[in-house]
Scaffold this motif. Structure first.
Motif, PDB file in Angstrom:
ATOM      1  N   ALA A  41       0.835  -1.216   0.000  1.00 47.76           N
ATOM      2  CA  ALA A  41       0.000   0.000   0.000  1.00 47.76           C
ATOM      3  C   ALA A  41       0.863   1.257   0.000  1.00 47.76           C
ATOM      4  O   ALA A  41       0.589   2.217   0.712  1.00 47.76           O
ATOM      5  N   MET A  42       1.911   1.248  -0.818  1.00 46.38           N
ATOM      6  CA  MET A  42       2.846   2.368  -0.856  1.00 46.38           C
ATOM      7  C   MET A  42       2.890   3.091  -2.200  1.00 46.38           C
ATOM      8  O   MET A  42       3.517   4.126  -2.300  1.00 46.38           O
ATOM      9  N   CYS A  43       2.243   2.538  -3.256  1.00 43.69           N
ATOM     10  CA  CYS A  43       2.431   3.160  -4.566  1.00 43.69           C
ATOM     11  C   CYS A  43       1.135   3.380  -5.357  1.00 43.69           C
ATOM     12  O   CYS A  43       1.139   4.150  -6.300  1.00 43.69           O
ATOM     13  N   ALA A  44       0.076   2.686  -5.040  1.00 45.30           N
ATOM     14  CA  ALA A  44      -1.233   2.831  -5.702  1.00 45.30           C
ATOM     15  C   ALA A  44      -1.242   2.364  -7.158  1.00 45.30           C
ATOM     16  O   ALA A  44      -2.174   2.666  -7.891  1.00 45.30           O
ATOM     17  N   THR A  45      -0.237   1.611  -7.582  1.00 42.76           N
ATOM     18  CA  THR A  45      -0.238   1.126  -8.964  1.00 42.76           C
ATOM     19  C   THR A  45      -1.182  -0.050  -9.164  1.00 42.76           C
ATOM     20  O   THR A  45      -1.437  -0.429 -10.304  1.00 42.76           O
ATOM     21  N   CYS A  46      -1.717  -0.614  -8.094  1.00 43.77           N
ATOM     22  CA  CYS A  46      -2.624  -1.759  -8.219  1.00 43.77           C
ATOM     23  C   CYS A  46      -4.081  -1.344  -8.051  1.00 43.77           C
ATOM     24  O   CYS A  46      -4.940  -2.164  -7.715  1.00 43.77           O
ATOM     25  N   HIS A  47      -4.373  -0.092  -8.318  1.00 43.60           N
ATOM     26  CA  HIS A  47      -5.724   0.455  -8.195  1.00 43.60           C
ATOM     27  C   HIS A  47      -6.691  -0.281  -9.125  1.00 43.60           C
ATOM     28  O   HIS A  47      -6.404  -0.474 -10.303  1.00 43.60           O
ATOM     29  N   VAL A  48      -7.826  -0.716  -8.574  1.00 43.78           N
ATOM     30  CA  VAL A  48      -8.871  -1.400  -9.334  1.00 43.78           C
ATOM     31  C   VAL A  48     -10.225  -0.829  -8.949  1.00 43.78           C
ATOM     32  O   VAL A  48     -10.348  -0.073  -7.980  1.00 43.78           O
ATOM     33  N   TYR A  49     -11.236  -1.202  -9.723  1.00 37.70           N
ATOM     34  CA  TYR A  49     -12.615  -0.810  -9.438  1.00 37.70           C
ATOM     35  C   TYR A  49     -13.466  -2.061  -9.254  1.00 37.70           C
ATOM     36  O   TYR A  49     -13.258  -3.057  -9.942  1.00 37.70           O
ATOM     37  N   THR A  50     -14.409  -1.983  -8.333  1.00 38.17           N
ATOM     38  CA  THR A  50     -15.416  -3.024  -8.198  1.00 38.17           C
ATOM     39  C   THR A  50     -16.773  -2.364  -8.317  1.00 38.17           C
ATOM     40  O   THR A  50     -16.896  -1.136  -8.220  1.00 38.17           O
ATOM     41  N   GLU A  65      -4.684   3.101   2.869  1.00 38.73           N
ATOM     42  CA  GLU A  65      -5.244   2.854   1.545  1.00 38.73           C
ATOM     43  C   GLU A  65      -6.001   4.076   1.055  1.00 38.73           C
ATOM     44  O   GLU A  65      -5.890   4.471  -0.111  1.00 38.73           O
ATOM     45  N   ASP A  66      -6.767   4.697   1.935  1.00 38.87           N
ATOM     46  CA  ASP A  66      -7.533   5.890   1.577  1.00 38.87           C
ATOM     47  C   ASP A  66      -6.615   6.989   1.058  1.00 38.87           C
ATOM     48  O   ASP A  66      -6.888   7.619   0.038  1.00 38.87           O
ATOM     49  N   GLU A  67      -5.495   7.191   1.735  1.00 38.21           N
ATOM     50  CA  GLU A  67      -4.531   8.209   1.313  1.00 38.21           C
ATOM     51  C   GLU A  67      -3.933   7.861  -0.052  1.00 38.21           C
ATOM     52  O   GLU A  67      -3.802   8.717  -0.928  1.00 38.21           O
ATOM     53  N   MET A  68      -3.576   6.592  -0.252  1.00 42.38           N
ATOM     54  CA  MET A  68      -2.973   6.182  -1.520  1.00 42.38           C
ATOM     55  C   MET A  68      -3.963   6.263  -2.670  1.00 42.38           C
ATOM     56  O   MET A  68      -3.571   6.522  -3.809  1.00 42.38           O
ATOM     57  N   LEU A  69      -5.237   6.052  -2.408  1.00 41.69           N
ATOM     58  CA  LEU A  69      -6.237   6.138  -3.479  1.00 41.69           C
ATOM     59  C   LEU A  69      -6.347   7.556  -4.038  1.00 41.69           C
ATOM     60  O   LEU A  69      -6.846   7.745  -5.141  1.00 41.69           O
ATOM     61  N   ASP A  70      -5.869   8.537  -3.295  1.00 40.44           N
ATOM     62  CA  ASP A  70      -5.827   9.903  -3.819  1.00 40.44           C
ATOM     63  C   ASP A  70      -4.638  10.124  -4.748  1.00 40.44           C
ATOM     64  O   ASP A  70      -4.484  11.190  -5.322  1.00 40.44           O
ATOM     65  N   CYS A  71      -3.778   9.100  -4.904  1.00 42.40           N
ATOM     66  CA  CYS A  71      -2.561   9.220  -5.724  1.00 42.40           C
ATOM     67  C   CYS A  71      -2.595   8.308  -6.946  1.00 42.40           C
ATOM     68  O   CYS A  71      -1.557   8.045  -7.541  1.00 42.40           O
ATOM     69  N   THR A  72      -3.744   7.826  -7.320  1.00 36.22           N
ATOM     70  CA  THR A  72      -3.813   6.867  -8.417  1.00 36.22           C
ATOM     71  C   THR A  72      -3.717   7.548  -9.774  1.00 36.22           C
ATOM     72  O   THR A  72      -4.089   8.703  -9.927  1.00 36.22           O
ATOM     73  N   VAL A  73      -3.216   6.811 -10.755  1.00 34.43           N
ATOM     74  CA  VAL A  73      -3.117   7.317 -12.121  1.00 34.43           C
ATOM     75  C   VAL A  73      -4.519   7.469 -12.706  1.00 34.43           C
ATOM     76  O   VAL A  73      -4.867   8.498 -13.264  1.00 34.43           O
ATOM     77  N   ALA A  74      -5.341   6.431 -12.564  1.00 35.16           N
ATOM     78  CA  ALA A  74      -6.730   6.482 -13.024  1.00 35.16           C
ATOM     79  C   ALA A  74      -7.556   7.194 -11.953  1.00 35.16           C
ATOM     80  O   ALA A  74      -7.194   7.191 -10.774  1.00 35.16           O
ATOM     81  N   PRO A  75      -8.659   7.807 -12.321  1.00 38.17           N
ATOM     82  CA  PRO A  75      -9.442   8.559 -11.345  1.00 38.17           C
ATOM     83  C   PRO A  75      -9.957   7.691 -10.200  1.00 38.17           C
ATOM     84  O   PRO A  75     -10.326   6.538 -10.400  1.00 38.17           O
ATOM     85  N   ARG A  76      -9.983   8.269  -9.017  1.00 40.29           N
ATOM     86  CA  ARG A  76     -10.585   7.602  -7.868  1.00 40.29           C
ATOM     87  C   ARG A  76     -12.095   7.792  -7.963  1.00 40.29           C
ATOM     88  O   ARG A  76     -12.591   8.908  -8.061  1.00 40.29           O
ATOM     89  N   VAL A  97     -13.740  -7.416 -10.974  1.00 39.00           N
ATOM     90  CA  VAL A  97     -12.662  -6.471 -10.703  1.00 39.00           C
ATOM     91  C   VAL A  97     -12.289  -5.814 -12.025  1.00 39.00           C
ATOM     92  O   VAL A  97     -11.815  -6.480 -12.941  1.00 39.00           O
ATOM     93  N   ARG A  98     -12.540  -4.500 -12.119  1.00 36.70           N
ATOM     94  CA  ARG A  98     -12.163  -3.762 -13.332  1.00 36.70           C
ATOM     95  C   ARG A  98     -10.787  -3.169 -13.150  1.00 36.70           C
ATOM     96  O   ARG A  98     -10.516  -2.498 -12.157  1.00 36.70           O
ATOM     97  N   LEU A  99      -9.921  -3.409 -14.108  1.00 39.18           N
ATOM     98  CA  LEU A  99      -8.570  -2.862 -14.076  1.00 39.18           C
ATOM     99  C   LEU A  99      -8.580  -1.487 -14.723  1.00 39.18           C
ATOM    100  O   LEU A  99      -9.159  -1.306 -15.791  1.00 39.18           O
ATOM    101  N   GLY A 100      -7.943  -0.544 -14.063  1.00 41.70           N
ATOM    102  CA  GLY A 100      -7.790   0.792 -14.633  1.00 41.70           C
ATOM    103  C   GLY A 100      -6.490   0.869 -15.400  1.00 41.70           C
ATOM    104  O   GLY A 100      -5.794  -0.133 -15.596  1.00 41.70           O
ATOM    105  N   ARG A 101      -6.147   2.055 -15.830  1.00 42.22           N
ATOM    106  CA  ARG A 101      -4.853   2.247 -16.485  1.00 42.22           C
ATOM    107  C   ARG A 101      -3.768   1.988 -15.472  1.00 42.22           C
ATOM    108  O   ARG A 101      -3.833   2.415 -14.340  1.00 42.22           O
ATOM    109  N   SER A 102      -2.747   1.293 -15.886  1.00 41.03           N
ATOM    110  CA  SER A 102      -1.657   0.977 -14.963  1.00 41.03           C
ATOM    111  C   SER A 102      -0.557   2.018 -15.054  1.00 41.03           C
ATOM    112  O   SER A 102      -0.480   2.789 -15.994  1.00 41.03           O
ATOM    113  N   ASN A 103       0.319   2.002 -14.072  1.00 43.32           N
ATOM    114  CA  ASN A 103       1.396   2.970 -14.011  1.00 43.32           C
ATOM    115  C   ASN A 103       2.392   2.803 -15.150  1.00 43.32           C
ATOM    116  O   ASN A 103       3.107   3.727 -15.481  1.00 43.32           O
TER     117      ASN A 103
END
Length: 136
Positions: A41-50, A65-76, A97-103
């Motif tokens: 939970a240090m980089c937010a590159t594994c951001h997904v949507y459900t 996790e909440d803090e890292m979700l503000d740092c995602t490449v794809a919109p939170r 599980v929907r995958l967003g754009r990856s880092n």
């Protein structure tokens, strides 16, 4: 063994049987998620949507996790999670599980400007509709 359905940004889908106790990130690495920190939970590159309707099946987002979700490449958006923090249980059988754009598609993270609230809704391309409500 629970089954997860992974949906790529282009709409293609893959079904994967996942042993209980495995993180969604560990199961999904073969399906396009970049996880640079290895699940810490240090980089937010594994951001997904459900589907936001599935929020009750998942544990609440931790402060980290909440803090890292503000740092995602794809919109939170509602239904945003760090897949490294979601551990598969029988409760998650048939979770989509929907995958967003990856880092690796975008270099670096973008931070939300101060005072800006997280997005609402669900990713539009083949997204699963329905508000989840705020988890905070």
């Amino acid at each position: 063994m629970p089954t997860l359905l992974f949906e790529q940004p282009d709409g293609s889908r893959s079904t994967l049987d996942v042993p209980e106790g495995t993180s969604v990130m560990q199961a999904a690495v073969a399906h396009g998620i970049v996880a640079e920190c290895g699940g810490s939970a240090m980089c937010a590159t594994c951001h997904v949507y459900t589907d936001p309707a599935d929020a009750d099946r998942l544990l609440p987002v931790s402060d980290d996790e909440d803090e890292m979700l503000d740092c995602t490449v794809a919109p939170r958006l509602d239904g945003s999670w760090l897949s490294c923090q979601v551990v598969v249980t029988g409760e998650l059988d048939s979770l989509v599980v929907r995958l967003g754009r990856s880092n690796d598609e975008h270099h670096g993270h973008r931070r939300r400007r101060p005072g800006r609230s997280p997005g609402r809704g669900f990713p539009p391309a083949g997204g699963l509709p329905g508000p989840r409500g705020d988890r905070r």
